[in-house]
Motif scaffolding. Structure first.
Motif, PDB file in Angstrom:
ATOM      1  N   THR A  19       0.749  -1.153   0.028  1.00 36.88           N
ATOM      2  CA  THR A  19       0.062  -0.131  -0.029  1.00 36.88           C
ATOM      3  C   THR A  19       0.956   1.270  -0.108  1.00 36.88           C
ATOM      4  O   THR A  19       2.026   1.238   0.461  1.00 36.88           O
ATOM      5  CB  THR A  19      -0.917  -0.111   1.224  1.00 36.88           C
ATOM      6  OG1 THR A  19      -0.013  -0.075   2.380  1.00 36.88           O
ATOM      7  CG2 THR A  19      -1.773  -1.310   1.202  1.00 36.88           C
ATOM      8  N   ALA A  20       0.420   2.205  -0.504  1.00 35.58           N
ATOM      9  CA  ALA A  20       0.972   3.586  -0.335  1.00 35.58           C
ATOM     10  C   ALA A  20       1.164   3.932   1.132  1.00 35.58           C
ATOM     11  O   ALA A  20       0.464   3.858   2.067  1.00 35.58           O
ATOM     12  CB  ALA A  20       0.229   4.679  -1.131  1.00 35.58           C
ATOM     13  N   ALA A  21       2.467   4.240   1.393  1.00 34.38           N
ATOM     14  CA  ALA A  21       2.889   4.749   2.823  1.00 34.38           C
ATOM     15  C   ALA A  21       3.258   6.202   2.724  1.00 34.38           C
ATOM     16  O   ALA A  21       4.222   6.751   2.186  1.00 34.38           O
ATOM     17  CB  ALA A  21       4.261   3.930   2.990  1.00 34.38           C
ATOM     18  N   GLN A  22       2.169   6.678   3.265  1.00 35.36           N
ATOM     19  CA  GLN A  22       2.302   8.193   3.317  1.00 35.36           C
ATOM     20  C   GLN A  22       3.098   8.755   4.755  1.00 35.36           C
ATOM     21  O   GLN A  22       2.958   8.218   5.726  1.00 35.36           O
ATOM     22  CB  GLN A  22       1.111   9.087   3.614  1.00 35.36           C
ATOM     23  CG  GLN A  22       0.093   8.441   2.434  1.00 35.36           C
ATOM     24  CD  GLN A  22      -0.398   9.795   1.837  1.00 35.36           C
ATOM     25  OE1 GLN A  22      -1.000  10.773   2.596  1.00 35.36           O
ATOM     26  NE2 GLN A  22      -0.647   9.738   0.498  1.00 35.36           N
ATOM     27  N   GLY A  23       4.035   9.521   4.550  1.00 39.26           N
ATOM     28  CA  GLY A  23       4.879   9.861   5.821  1.00 39.26           C
ATOM     29  C   GLY A  23       6.019   8.738   5.995  1.00 39.26           C
ATOM     30  O   GLY A  23       6.899   9.153   6.864  1.00 39.26           O
ATOM     31  N   LEU A  24       6.328   7.774   5.189  1.00 42.65           N
ATOM     32  CA  LEU A  24       7.423   6.847   5.505  1.00 42.65           C
ATOM     33  C   LEU A  24       8.537   7.239   4.599  1.00 42.65           C
ATOM     34  O   LEU A  24       8.080   7.665   3.480  1.00 42.65           O
ATOM     35  CB  LEU A  24       6.988   5.373   5.413  1.00 42.65           C
ATOM     36  CG  LEU A  24       6.162   4.867   6.481  1.00 42.65           C
ATOM     37  CD1 LEU A  24       5.930   3.318   6.288  1.00 42.65           C
ATOM     38  CD2 LEU A  24       6.904   4.845   7.834  1.00 42.65           C
ATOM     39  N   ARG A  25       9.703   7.049   4.901  1.00 38.45           N
ATOM     40  CA  ARG A  25      10.723   7.587   4.065  1.00 38.45           C
ATOM     41  C   ARG A  25      11.317   6.472   2.985  1.00 38.45           C
ATOM     42  O   ARG A  25      10.808   5.070   3.460  1.00 38.45           O
ATOM     43  CB  ARG A  25      11.953   7.990   4.889  1.00 38.45           C
ATOM     44  CG  ARG A  25      12.617   6.678   5.758  1.00 38.45           C
ATOM     45  CD  ARG A  25      13.692   6.922   6.923  1.00 38.45           C
ATOM     46  NE  ARG A  25      13.938   5.974   7.525  1.00 38.45           N
ATOM     47  CZ  ARG A  25      14.412   5.236   7.458  1.00 38.45           C
ATOM     48  NH1 ARG A  25      14.787   5.080   6.187  1.00 38.45           N
ATOM     49  NH2 ARG A  25      14.668   3.902   8.115  1.00 38.45           N
ATOM     50  N   THR A  26      11.941   6.688   2.014  1.00 41.55           N
ATOM     51  CA  THR A  26      12.441   5.644   1.356  1.00 41.55           C
ATOM     52  C   THR A  26      13.560   4.688   1.891  1.00 41.55           C
ATOM     53  O   THR A  26      14.219   5.244   2.532  1.00 41.55           O
ATOM     54  CB  THR A  26      12.793   6.229  -0.153  1.00 41.55           C
ATOM     55  OG1 THR A  26      11.972   6.735  -0.614  1.00 41.55           O
ATOM     56  CG2 THR A  26      13.450   5.068  -1.022  1.00 41.55           C
ATOM     57  N   SER A  69       3.800  -1.097  -7.203  1.00 41.30           N
ATOM     58  CA  SER A  69       3.401  -0.126  -6.548  1.00 41.30           C
ATOM     59  C   SER A  69       4.151   0.183  -5.096  1.00 41.30           C
ATOM     60  O   SER A  69       5.168  -0.558  -5.201  1.00 41.30           O
ATOM     61  CB  SER A  69       2.013  -0.624  -5.738  1.00 41.30           C
ATOM     62  OG  SER A  69       2.234  -1.791  -5.070  1.00 41.30           O
ATOM     63  N   THR A  70       4.217   0.969  -4.420  1.00 39.90           N
ATOM     64  CA  THR A  70       4.801   0.980  -3.229  1.00 39.90           C
ATOM     65  C   THR A  70       4.486  -0.090  -2.154  1.00 39.90           C
ATOM     66  O   THR A  70       3.634  -0.182  -1.877  1.00 39.90           O
ATOM     67  CB  THR A  70       4.712   2.651  -2.511  1.00 39.90           C
ATOM     68  OG1 THR A  70       4.929   3.649  -3.302  1.00 39.90           O
ATOM     69  CG2 THR A  70       5.514   3.035  -1.283  1.00 39.90           C
ATOM     70  N   VAL A  71       5.931  -0.340  -1.710  1.00 36.49           N
ATOM     71  CA  VAL A  71       5.735  -1.348  -0.948  1.00 36.49           C
ATOM     72  C   VAL A  71       6.475  -0.879   0.626  1.00 36.49           C
ATOM     73  O   VAL A  71       7.335  -0.333   0.789  1.00 36.49           O
ATOM     74  CB  VAL A  71       6.681  -2.581  -1.068  1.00 36.49           C
ATOM     75  CG1 VAL A  71       6.664  -3.689  -0.237  1.00 36.49           C
ATOM     76  CG2 VAL A  71       6.286  -3.288  -2.628  1.00 36.49           C
ATOM     77  N   THR A  72       5.533  -1.267   1.532  1.00 37.85           N
ATOM     78  CA  THR A  72       5.901  -0.636   2.999  1.00 37.85           C
ATOM     79  C   THR A  72       6.663  -1.912   3.372  1.00 37.85           C
ATOM     80  O   THR A  72       6.217  -2.945   3.579  1.00 37.85           O
ATOM     81  CB  THR A  72       4.671  -0.145   3.761  1.00 37.85           C
ATOM     82  OG1 THR A  72       3.869   0.632   3.080  1.00 37.85           O
ATOM     83  CG2 THR A  72       5.137   0.302   5.192  1.00 37.85           C
ATOM     84  N   ASN A  82      14.444  -5.386   5.872  1.00 36.64           N
ATOM     85  CA  ASN A  82      14.657  -3.806   6.783  1.00 36.64           C
ATOM     86  C   ASN A  82      15.278  -4.275   8.142  1.00 36.64           C
ATOM     87  O   ASN A  82      14.693  -4.825   8.906  1.00 36.64           O
ATOM     88  CB  ASN A  82      13.259  -3.515   7.143  1.00 36.64           C
ATOM     89  CG  ASN A  82      13.304  -1.997   7.570  1.00 36.64           C
ATOM     90  OD1 ASN A  82      14.440  -1.682   8.275  1.00 36.64           O
ATOM     91  ND2 ASN A  82      12.169  -1.368   7.821  1.00 36.64           N
ATOM     92  N   THR A  83      16.614  -3.951   8.290  1.00 39.69           N
ATOM     93  CA  THR A  83      17.352  -3.961   9.481  1.00 39.69           C
ATOM     94  C   THR A  83      16.976  -2.987  10.352  1.00 39.69           C
ATOM     95  O   THR A  83      17.716  -2.775  11.572  1.00 39.69           O
ATOM     96  CB  THR A  83      18.575  -4.432   9.401  1.00 39.69           C
ATOM     97  OG1 THR A  83      19.266  -3.325   8.429  1.00 39.69           O
ATOM     98  CG2 THR A  83      18.831  -5.727   8.524  1.00 39.69           C
ATOM     99  N   SER A  84      16.443  -1.972  10.005  1.00 36.32           N
ATOM    100  CA  SER A  84      16.247  -0.528  10.844  1.00 36.32           C
ATOM    101  C   SER A  84      15.235  -0.838  11.792  1.00 36.32           C
ATOM    102  O   SER A  84      14.316  -2.132  11.673  1.00 36.32           O
ATOM    103  CB  SER A  84      15.949   0.543  10.026  1.00 36.32           C
ATOM    104  OG  SER A  84      14.509   0.626   9.745  1.00 36.32           O
ATOM    105  N   THR A  85      14.929   0.216  12.775  1.00 35.67           N
ATOM    106  CA  THR A  85      14.005   0.122  13.950  1.00 35.67           C
ATOM    107  C   THR A  85      12.700   0.858  13.395  1.00 35.67           C
ATOM    108  O   THR A  85      11.784   0.897  14.289  1.00 35.67           O
ATOM    109  CB  THR A  85      14.354   0.617  15.010  1.00 35.67           C
ATOM    110  OG1 THR A  85      14.846   1.950  14.829  1.00 35.67           O
ATOM    111  CG2 THR A  85      15.731  -0.186  15.498  1.00 35.67           C
ATOM    112  N   THR A  86      12.583   1.367  12.200  1.00 32.58           N
ATOM    113  CA  THR A  86      11.315   2.016  11.664  1.00 32.58           C
ATOM    114  C   THR A  86      11.016   1.417  10.466  1.00 32.58           C
ATOM    115  O   THR A  86      12.068   1.050   9.625  1.00 32.58           O
ATOM    116  CB  THR A  86      11.672   3.560  11.497  1.00 32.58           C
ATOM    117  OG1 THR A  86      12.895   3.892  10.727  1.00 32.58           O
ATOM    118  CG2 THR A  86      11.955   4.186  13.061  1.00 32.58           C
ATOM    119  N   GLY A  87       9.669   1.716   9.929  1.00 32.13           N
ATOM    120  CA  GLY A  87       9.309   1.416   8.704  1.00 32.13           C
ATOM    121  C   GLY A  87       9.941   2.079   7.587  1.00 32.13           C
ATOM    122  O   GLY A  87      10.541   3.370   7.721  1.00 32.13           O
TER     123      GLY A  87
END
Length: 177
Positions: free
Chosen positions: A39-46, A110-113, A74-79
């Motif tokens: 889904t489109a991720a509004q407010g999340l960074r690439t 599409s954008t993948v979260t 994703n090895t970070s602590t945020t999406g």
């Protein structure tokens, strides 16, 4: 350019473990495998290269082709988000490119979260042998640029481009080409 191996960095392992523990604590929450949604991720960074552990899945053959998923964890602590196609090329042991880079399949995307500790993939394809042309020499690495990145990752991977076919599909949650 980073070289990834099957070993994870301490930071990456810590992020995967902490996200996994959070997922166990909130089992009813959105920490399931479906948390990485298309889904489109509004407010999340690439997603940046520093956020990702890039590895290869299991090679499979079908209908005269070889398919191999490139896995982005994703090895970070945020999406963060990924959208589109990675750049992929085969390299020899001296890190010289073998043949042309992979071409895009042209599929809609599409954008993948990508939630912390979750994985999405993009699949590469070549012919299973010299079906319509010769095979190039076998590469020992794949140079992979995550979508929207100008920084590459080298992944140890034995890959032979055959019959002039080397394609990459878009990043997706289904692991499809």
């Amino acid at each position: 350019m980073f070289v990834h191996s099957q070993r994870r960095s301490r930071r990456g392992v810590a992020a995967l473990l902490s996200a996994g523990l959070l997922g166990l604590a909130g089992a009813g929450a959105a920490w399931s495998a479906t948390a990485a949604t298309a889904t489109a991720a509004q407010g999340l960074r690439t997603c940046a290269v520093s956020d990702l552990y890039v590895s290869m899945g299991r090679k499979e053959g079908a209908a005269g082709s070889v398919y191999w998923p490139i896995r982005f964890t994703n090895t970070s602590t945020t999406g963060c988000t990924l959208r589109g196609y990675p750049g992929v090329s085969a390299l020899d042991t001296g890190h010289r490119q073998i043949g042309p880079a992979a071409t895009r399949t042209g599929q809609a995307h599409s954008t993948v979260t990508l939630a912390p500790a979750h994985t999405v993939s993009a699949v590469i394809r070549t012919a299973n042998g010299p079906i319509g042309g010769p095979c190039l020499r076998t590469g020992t690495y794949l140079r992979i640029y995550p979508p929207a990145s100008h920084q590459a990752v080298l992944v140890p991977a034995t890959w032979t481009i055959c019959s002039g076919i080397f394609q990459v599909g878009p990043v997706n949650t289904q692991g499809t080409f």
